[in-house]
Write an enzyme that holds these catalytic residues in place. Structure first.
Site: not given
Ligand code: NOJ
Length: 529
Positions: A212, A276
């Site tokens: 993440d 991500e």
């Molecule tokens: C990216 C995640 O995909 C999202 O759902 C989340 O709110 C944020 N990061 C914060 O962790």
């Protein structure tokens, strides 16, 4: 004709060509009838995923959490939230998946903890300048009475990225919700904690991690102001859009991933991690998948591409060389739990659904790995969740509808909510629309022409591509995109009228095809004879 050459699909690691299915844990299957999805529910539905034909499952966070951001606010990284089950349920899920030939990727949230994490509670109880506070980014406020935030950064969820600690001088940084304090990755204790967390889940046999906010861990050390051009955005975009981003994509973040690479390599079975990472350029994105770092990064340019042959071609022809340069395998992503479903983005209704199927068929034909988001195989669209039902923290901070519309629980069977989502009666945690009766798994299973059967067929056809070359050539002619990959020709018609169908044997089609290639349709062709 423009050439876009080969990528690191050469190599035997499973993730280079895997199709990964994203399970949004709260919304996939509810085992205990409380209206919220859970691990036993997911385990019971794994045969469905095996039959669908995917290779791996990515589970969104199921760790102990107060659920302010539905699990992306982790209070304990090595335990399961009772809402979702127990550690032994996680073990069962992993073992069952492996028995069915499915790999399991779990979500890792290293940028921030929950405010309920013992470290943050200890930090609040401790003095400014203490070792407890040094795990996070506490700073003195600006202005004569420290009543202004330490810098001008904005939260991704809207509003300032800083919250003041009571009436003291001190503020803490949170690039997301106030309940998600950012960790200080320059503190070795933080790095060590995550090495332990990685090993904890690797020892429990997970095959990989989805990382993440992978581009956010390190901030420019001075925490200086961001130079903003124009209005600050309140829309969900995790960076990668301003010229000056001292909070994102700092060079030191790559040292973290070199360490993680070594940990993953210590284990057998090609364990992997997917980033991500919202970056401003594809080259910056590729840096996350250099051979001693992470293994994949989500291709958000593919998500962002508009419905146009030229837009899709541009992403293919920029992604592949950038990945080739670092020996990485590209990924193709159209939907996830943070963006509007692609059927809706492409116009919604029958048209949107036809386009979504067509774009999916293109994704599945390209070299590399594809990520699917639960429910896209049913042709689900974004749901217009009523304001009173919305739960996304970004809705509470900005008043914008947020991300609930793509997170409505899966419809499995039956003609009224909860559509077999669980044994309960009535609506689950986000209400399902009446119109979903015709879109349930049961309603589409075995029905020729249904979106579900299209996905099954396309995923089965994709299996024959494992040895297909990783070089492609890309051509755009008007509204038609043609990608040639060895013997496979992928043709997508983004126009409003039929286009000529090239000669060849039809291997897969996203919708009915006659002598021409209809609008909003894609096909795979191989040479005849
Ligand atoms: C990216 C995640 O995909 C999202 O759902 C989340 O709110 C944020 N990061 C914060 O962790």
């Amino acid at each position: 004709m423009s050439g876009a050459s080969g990528i690191g699909t050469v190599g035997t690691e499973w993730w280079r060509h895997a199709v990964v299915y994203q399970v949004y844990v709260r919304s996939f299957a509810d085992g205990d009838g409380d209206g919220v999805g859970d691990l036993p529910g997911i385990t019971s539905r794994l045969p469905y995923l095996r039959d669908l034909g995917v290779d791996a499952v990515w589970l969104t966070p199921f760790y102990r959490s107060p659920q302010h951001d539905h699990g992306y606010d982790v209070a304990d990284y090595t335990d399961v939230d009772p809402l979702f089950g127990s550690l032994s349920d996680a073990d069962d899920l992993i073992a069952t998946a492996h028995d069915l030939g499915l790999r399991v990727i779990v979500d890792l949230v290293p940028n921030h903890t929950s405010g309920d994490h013992v470290w943050f509670q200890a930090a609040l109880a401790a003095e400014p300048g203490s070792p407890e506070r040094a795990r996070y980014l506490f700073r003195t406020g600006r202005g004569t009475d420290a009543s202004e935030p330490p810098n001008n950064w904005r939260s991704v969820f809207g509003g300032p990225a800083w919250t003041r600690v009571g009436h003291t001088d001190q503020w803490y940084l949170h690039l997301f919700d106030t309940s998600q304090p950012d960790l200080d990755w320059r503190n070795p204790e933080v790095a060590q904690m995550f090495l332990d967390v990685l090993r904890f889940w690797l020892d429990r046999s997970v095959d990989g991690f989805r990382v993440d906010v992978a581009h956010g861990l390190l901030k420019e050390a001075s925490l200086r102001d961001q130079r903003l051009v124009g209005e600050a955005s309140d829309i969900f975009e995790v960076g990668g859009h301003e010229d000056d981003e001292p909070m994102w994509d700092q060079p030191e973040v790559h040292d973290v991933y070199r360490q993680w690479h070594a940990v993953l390599a210590d284990y057998d079975g090609d364990r992997m991690a997917v980033a991500e990472a919202w970056t401003t350029t594809v080259e910056a994105n590729a840096r996350y998948v250099r051979s001693d770092e992470l293994h994949q990064a989500f291709n958000f340019d593919w998500v962002m591409a508009s419905w146009s042959a030229a837009a899709f071609a541009a992403v293919v022809t920029t992604t592949l060389p950038a990945m080739t340069a670092v020996g990485g395998a590209p990924t193709w992503v159209l939907s996830n739990h943070d963006v509007h479903r692609h059927a809706t983005r492409y116009g919604g209704g029958e048209t949107g659904r036809a386009r979504a199927r067509a774009a999916t068929l293109v994704s599945l034909g390209l070299p590399g790995s594809a990520y699917l988001y639960q429910g896209e195989e049913l042709g689900l669209e974004e749901v217009d969740v009523a304001p009173d039902d919305r739960q996304d923290p970004s809705w509470f901070r900005t008043g914008q509808p947020g991300r609930d519309g793509c997170r409505v629980p899966m419809p499995w069977s039956g003609d009224h909510p909860p559509y077999g989502f669980g044994p309960g009666t009535g609506q689950p945690w986000l209400p399902q629309p009446d119109a979903w009766a015709s879109l349930t798994v049961a309603a589409q299973q075995g029905v020729e022409g249904s979106t579900l059967e299209f996905y099954r067929g396309a995923l089965a056809a994709r299996r024959s591509l494992t040895d297909a070359p990783s070089e492609v050539s890309v051509e755009v002619s008007g509204d038609v995109l043609t990608v040639v990959r060895g013997d496979l020709t992928i043709v997508l018609n983004c126009g409003a009228s039929p286009a000529p169908l090239p000669a060849g044997t039809l291997v897969a089609a996203s919708g009915p095809v006659g002598e021409d290639l209809p609008a909003d349709t894609a096909v795979w062709l191989t040479p005849t004879g």
